[in-house]
Design an enzyme around this catalytic site. Structure first.
Site, short mmCIF file in Angstrom:
data_model
loop_
_atom_site.label_atom_id
_atom_site.label_comp_id
_atom_site.label_asym_id
_atom_site.label_seq_id
_atom_site.Cartn_x
_atom_site.Cartn_y
_atom_site.Cartn_z
N THR A 104 -16.15 3.72 37.43
CA THR A 104 -17.00 4.41 36.48
C THR A 104 -16.37 5.70 35.99
O THR A 104 -15.53 6.30 36.68
CB THR A 104 -18.36 4.74 37.14
OG1 THR A 104 -19.13 5.58 36.29
CG2 THR A 104 -18.16 5.47 38.47
N ASP A 105 -16.80 6.17 34.82
CA ASP A 105 -16.33 7.46 34.32
C ASP A 105 -16.94 8.62 35.10
O ASP A 105 -16.46 9.76 35.00
CB ASP A 105 -16.63 7.61 32.82
CG ASP A 105 -18.11 7.50 32.47
OD1 ASP A 105 -18.94 7.25 33.38
OD2 ASP A 105 -18.44 7.63 31.28
N TYR A 138 -23.38 8.97 44.47
CA TYR A 138 -22.88 7.74 43.86
C TYR A 138 -21.45 7.91 43.36
O TYR A 138 -20.55 7.14 43.73
CB TYR A 138 -23.78 7.31 42.70
CG TYR A 138 -23.09 6.35 41.75
CD1 TYR A 138 -22.61 5.13 42.19
CD2 TYR A 138 -22.90 6.68 40.40
CE1 TYR A 138 -21.96 4.25 41.33
CE2 TYR A 138 -22.27 5.81 39.53
CZ TYR A 138 -21.79 4.60 39.99
OH TYR A 138 -21.15 3.75 39.14
N LYS A 172 -17.83 6.19 44.60
CA LYS A 172 -16.93 5.43 43.73
C LYS A 172 -15.55 6.08 43.65
O LYS A 172 -14.53 5.39 43.61
CB LYS A 172 -17.54 5.30 42.33
CG LYS A 172 -18.72 4.35 42.24
CD LYS A 172 -18.35 2.92 42.62
CE LYS A 172 -17.49 2.25 41.56
NZ LYS A 172 -17.21 0.82 41.90
#
Length: 360
Positions: free
Chosen positions: A132-133, A158, A162
């Site tokens: 994810t960015d 989160y 990641k």
């Protein structure tokens, strides 16, 4: 064949469906079927012999190793993750377990399998990690979009989980030579999106006559990527990406959350007008912002366009129109996923924030 993890979730199921519609290779689909995993997403391939579904956990290394030896996939495409920021704030342990420990176990199984392969299978094998960015942190209003060389500055449990998984994938390439690829995408939207996320939540609440909750002032900016464009980009990276490299995948569609909600209301006003008249915008309500809410994300997707000749097909206007129509055509799917556990979660998250706003 290829092995897909998390292939019953939002992005994973779209990828599996698109893959089987465009490729001759089969898919081993490993999914734990947590609240966001939904086999009904895969109804279209239920009788397709090329789709082998396995109910299991990526953290079960013995199971993954058994699947690899049995099916001998040429690639692993790793979608499986806990992915909702709000849930990570309320319960970060699950994010560490799945996103960090699960990815570690998957990498260990992949390394064990890959090192035993003979040429040319060993040379052709790929491990593609979907990220994810949000690992890059937050941007100011005038900052350039995130590129692949941006430092990692995750701001939620989160995104931190990641980021950790990204680092593990990088380490397994540089330390062991595992042929990895990593993609960092912007906010996805489209069919099968679980209705705790902004776009499907607004559509579902609008149609049900419920409040349309907006965090804070609604000026948080995100880059929006239609999920089928994302799937096409992943196929391109898997096919031609340089080993050990990261590719940012974005839609070139920066929008404030409030503008997205206004757009959804306007489309619904045209396609499914309220019975009592007036605009769905009248249902908008503001709730207390979530802790550490990143203000802006934006993706610089020039590298993947330059090296792999990929760019999104859908504009936000075309993609959001298709998305709203899909949800209007698939109301039963929405009703089926709105289980008791899901509704309890929604009440806990949004009712609490509404109370906090009123007390502020």
């Amino acid at each position: 064949m290829i092995l897909v993890t998390g292939g019953a979730g939002f992005i994973g199921s779209n990828f599996v469906l698109d893959w089987l519609s465009q490729e001759s290779e089969g898919v081993i689909n490993l999914d734990k079927l947590t609240y966001a995993g939904n086999l009904s997403n895969l109804e279209a391939v239920r009788n397709d012999e090329r789709h082998v579904f396995v109910h299991g956990d990526i953290g079960d290394q013995a199971l993954v190793e058994k699947l690899l030896v049995e099916h001998k996939p040429r690639a692993i495409v790793h979608f499986a993750a806990e992915s909702h920021v709000d849930r990570s704030i309320h319960g970060p342990a699950a994010f560490i377990e799945t996103n960090v420990n699960g990815t570690f176990a998957l990498l260990e199984a992949a390394k064990s399998y890959w090192t035993k392969l003979e040429a040319p299978e060993r040379t052709e094998f790929r491990f593609l990690h979907v990220s994810t960015d949000e690992v890059y942190g937050s941007l100011g209003p005038s900052d350039p979009p995130f590129s692949e060389t941006n430092a990692y500055e995750p701001n939620s449990p989160y995104s931190a989980s990641k980021a950790a998984s990204d680092h593990l994938v990088r380490a397994y390439h540089h330390t062991y030579g595992l042929p990895t690829l990593t993609t960092n995408c912007s906010n996805n939207y489209g069919p099968f999106h679980f209705p705790e996320k902004l776009i499907p939540l607004i559509i579902a609440n609008a149609r049900a006559g419920k409040p349309l909750p907006i965090y804070g002032d609604g000026q948080q900016i995100r880059d929006w990527l239609y999920v089928k464009d994302h799937c096409a980009a992943i196929r391109r990276v898997l096919d031609s990406g340089r080993l050990g490299e990261t590719y940012n995948i974005g839609g070139w569609n920066e929008k404030a959350n409030l503008d997205v909600v206004h757009t959804l209301c306007d489309i619904l006003d045209q396609l499914a007008p309220r019975q009592q008249g007036g605009s769905y915008r009248e249902q908008i309500t503001y709730v207390a912002d979530r802790p550490g809410h990143d203000r802006r994300y934006a993706i610089d997707a020039r590298k993947i366009e330059r090296e792999l000749r990929w760019k999104p097909v859908e504009t936000f206007e075309t993609g959001i129109g298709k998305t709203v129509q899909w949800y209007l055509d698939n109301t039963q799917w929405v009703q089926n996923v709105q289980s008791g556990d899901y509704m309890k979660w929604m009440e806990r998250n949004y009712d609490q924030r509404d109370s906090e706003r009123k007390q502020a």
